[in-house]
Design an enzyme around this catalytic site. Structure first.
Site, PDB file in Angstrom:
ATOM      1  N   LYS A   1      -3.094   2.875  -2.357  1.00 26.55           N
ATOM      2  CA  LYS A   1      -2.884   3.642  -1.096  1.00 26.55           C
ATOM      3  C   LYS A   1      -4.047   3.743  -0.229  1.00 26.55           C
ATOM      4  CE  LYS A   1      -0.623   7.912   0.537  1.00 26.55           C
ATOM      5  NZ  LYS A   1       0.444   7.185   1.372  1.00 26.55           N
TER       6      LYS A   1
ATOM      7  N   CYS B   1       0.041   2.998  10.793  1.00 23.42           N
ATOM      8  CA  CYS B   1       0.787   3.952  10.201  1.00 23.42           C
ATOM      9  C   CYS B   1       1.529   4.633  11.184  1.00 23.42           C
ATOM     10  CB  CYS B   1      -0.222   4.726   9.451  1.00 23.42           C
ATOM     11  SG  CYS B   1       0.733   6.211   8.587  1.00 23.42           S
TER      12      CYS B   1
ATOM     13  N   SER C   1       0.843  -1.273  -0.024  1.00 20.93           N
ATOM     14  CA  SER C   1       0.054  -0.061   0.039  1.00 20.93           C
ATOM     15  C   SER C   1       0.913   1.157   0.043  1.00 20.93           C
ATOM     16  CB  SER C   1      -0.916  -0.054   1.361  1.00 20.93           C
ATOM     17  OG  SER C   1      -1.413   1.175   1.510  1.00 20.93           O
TER      18      SER C   1
ATOM     19  N   GLY D   1       8.436  -5.683   3.464  1.00 16.73           N
ATOM     20  CA  GLY D   1       9.732  -4.973   4.154  1.00 16.73           C
ATOM     21  C   GLY D   1      10.642  -5.266   3.500  1.00 16.73           C
TER      22      GLY D   1
ATOM     23  N   ASN E   1       4.717  -3.111   8.402  1.00 18.99           N
ATOM     24  CA  ASN E   1       4.566  -1.672   8.053  1.00 18.99           C
ATOM     25  C   ASN E   1       6.059  -0.999   8.563  1.00 18.99           C
ATOM     26  OD1 ASN E   1       3.773   0.906   7.522  1.00 18.99           O
ATOM     27  ND2 ASN E   1       1.709   0.519   8.509  1.00 18.99           N
ATOM     28  N   THR E   2       6.286   0.226   8.312  1.00 17.53           N
ATOM     29  CA  THR E   2       7.601   0.687   8.312  1.00 17.53           C
ATOM     30  C   THR E   2       7.897   0.785   9.809  1.00 17.53           C
ATOM     31  OG1 THR E   2       6.447   3.006   8.566  1.00 17.53           O
ATOM     32  CG2 THR E   2       7.385   2.231   6.540  1.00 17.53           C
TER      33      THR E   2
ATOM     34  N   ILE F   1       4.382  10.378   4.810  1.00 15.83           N
ATOM     35  CA  ILE F   1       3.524  11.203   3.830  1.00 15.83           C
ATOM     36  C   ILE F   1       2.235  11.529   4.551  1.00 15.83           C
ATOM     37  CG2 ILE F   1       2.141  10.857   1.725  1.00 15.83           C
ATOM     38  CD1 ILE F   1       5.152  10.338   1.299  1.00 15.83           C
TER      39      ILE F   1
END
Lengths: 301, 259
Positions: free
Chosen positions: A44, A129, A20, A241, A190-191, A70
């Protein structure tokens, strides 16, 4: 050669998708025939209402990766369903919709709106997020994860995938909570929460001060998390990842992922996901693996 | 998955002044497609360092595709070492080009700071012999940051130079050269360079009711409007520099701490 994988009731023709926020269909540049080769597309993250996103700069390059903040810039769910979705469904591959919200109630409202949308085959709950200035993410708390997944499962007719954050002490515990609440799969990672500082003026590089690290720098850590969750839960996993090459993707499949999502790599090499898909096929042919399921979780320990 | 990702061979890669290089690529595919103001997104190394591609305005597109660049960091350092016959992975043409001056315009002014001059040679290739008075106001830090502007003059462009240290041209900021603009003529302004400079151009244009366009630069990841990483604030909300830009209407852009 069988490449199809299943999540919930949904069949995907192959295990390669996009992460995403890294796939945007730009008519001007994209080649439709190549997009159609993917197992699924994940646009997204969409929220209930329009989000303007974070102040710039929003990205910074780091060794073997990038940090982004973002801030889920998007036009909101109604605009997505009426304007963007028709452009995506024409590729005739399943769309997994990533959604994010501030409250359980908002998540439920979003899930209901998606219920009748043709072309969307599953929902990914973005519980993770790092760029929304919240003190704690849903996916940093097993109880909150359980409660939210349960609430969405109650109203959602489509498979539900919980997207997890790696910024936790024990990710297996969060995956177990999602599973117990009925999640059809988890996607991870996720990050990683991260930052960069400009030493010339001692200011943070990013407008949002902090952001999330992605790219090959995080791959070994993400891989270990996928391995742990698969070993403990045996639930379907969409892994992402730092996947840059087919070798990276194969590592994740062997560790237990049912699907692999190519993210940051596409910014550097827009063809990465397609190259990875053909690389997986080559590997299977060479190693006489007839069904991708023989590969998934096949790690020899 | 993009149609316009290709590898091109390096024809030459030469130092043209103390700080600038001129790269020439054998990119026939691009020559007719590229429009002034558009850019190409180069992967200067096939490895992971640097990680991102680097965006460059196209400087000229005649026999080969040419790029004018300043060595400022890791990426441009690696690019400056590229040898003839090596090849570079290139995405392009990308971005929204300059629009042509509206009807009735007699004078076209380009205000460039440093390597921001890059998109303007291709622009003058397009605007020459069309009856415009072409003027380039070109500011640099020192002589070493000012590229030989002979080709601009060959395109019928009048060139005025300023440098911070006065080593060539007028000493001071490029705004000192605004007096070279004949305000009695219908004028259109293009600008490209550091943000404070473009902000001063924006203020000048607003004061004198002149329309124009600015070409912006931002750190980019994807270069095609996907990641939303290079977004910049405009009067119409955040816009991507790579896809909505790099060219914007001058009065649309909000330069942070600007005008």
């Amino acid at each position: 050669m069988k490449l199809n994988v299943k999540i919930g009731k949904v069949q995907f023709k192959n295990p390669v998708t996009v992460a995403s926020g890294t796939f945007g269909y730009i008519e001007k540049y994209c080649s439709p025939s190549k997009i159609s080769q993917l197992g699924a597309i994940v646009p997204k993250t969409v929220t209930l209402n329009l989000r303007e996103g974070n102040p710039s700069p929003r990205i910074v390059e780091t060794p073997s990766g990038m940090i982004n903040a973002i801030g889920i810039e998007n036009q909101g769910i109604d605009n997505f369903l009426s304007e963007k979705l028709p452009k995506l469904t024409k590729f005739k591959i399943p769309v997994i919709l990533s959604i994010s919200a501030n409250t359980d109630k908002e998540f439920v409202t979003l899930a209901k709106k998606v219920n009748n949308a043709k072309g969307i085959c599953a929902i990914e709950l973005n519980l993770s997020c790092p760029n929304l200035k919240k003190k704690q993410l849903v996916a940093q708390d097993a109880k909150a994860t359980y409660r939210l997944v349960k609430a969405v499962k109650k109203v959602c007719k489509k498979p539900v995938i919980a997207k997890l954050t790696p910024n936790v002490t024990n990710i297996v515990e969060i995956a177990q909570a999602a599973k117990k609440a009925g999640a059809d799969a988890v996607s991870l990672v996720n990050t990683f929460a991260a930052m960069a500082i400009d030493i010339k003026n001692r200011k943070p590089v990013l407008g949002n001060i902090v952001g999330g690290l992605s790219g090959p720098a995080i791959k070994p850590i993400a891989l270990k998390m996928v391995y742990d969750i698969y070993r403990e839960t045996k639930m379907p996993i969409i892994a992402m990842g730092g996947i840059m090459t087919n070798d990276d993707a194969l590592e994740f499949l062997i560790a237990g992922a049912s699907m692999v999502a190519v993210g940051t790599a596409s910014f550097v090499n827009p063809n990465a996901s397609i190259e990875i898909l053909s690389g997986i096929k080559k590997y299977m042919k060479k190693n006489k693996i007839k069904d991708i399921k023989q590969l998934i979780g096949s790690i020899r320990t | 998955m993009l149609r316009n990702q290709k590898r091109y061979k390096v024809i030459s890669n030469k130092k043209v002044c103390a700080n600038f290089f001129r790269l020439s690529l054998n990119a026939k595919f691009l020559l007719k497609k590229i429009k002034p103001g558009q850019f190409v997104h180069l992967r200067v190394s096939d490895g992971l360092k640097p990680f991102f591609r680097r965006p460059f305005s196209v400087f000229r597109a005649q026999k080969s595709l040419e790029i004018l660049y300043e060595v400022v960091g890791d990426g441009t350092q690696i690019l400056s070492k590229k040898k003839r016959n090596s090849s570079i992975d290139c995405l392009g043409p990308l971005g929204t080009p300059f629009s042509m001056p509206p009807k009735g315009i007699k004078q076209v002014v380009m205000v460039a700071g440093g390597v921001g001059v890059a998109p303007f040679l291709l622009l003058t290739d397009k605007l020459k012999n069309k009856g415009y008075d072409l003027i380039l106001l070109y500011g640099g830090r020192t002589r070493g940051h000012v590229f030989s502007f002979k080709e601009f003059q060959q395109n019928g462009c009048k060139v005025f130079v300023s440098t911070d240290d006065g080593s060539i041209g007028v000493k001071g900021r490029v705004s000192k050269l605004f007096t070279k603009i004949n305000l009695a003529k219908p004028t259109f302004i293009y600008t490209c360079g550091p943000k404070p400079m473009m902000a001063s151009v924006q203020a000048f244009a607003k004061k004198n009711k002149i329309k124009g366009q600015a070409s912006l630069e931002e750190v980019m990841a994807c270069g095609v409007g996907t990641c939303l990483g290079c977004s910049t604030k405009t009067k119409h909300g955040y816009k991507t520099v790579c896809h909505d830009g790099p060219v914007f209407d001058l009065d649309e852009v909000i330069f942070q701490g600007g005008a």
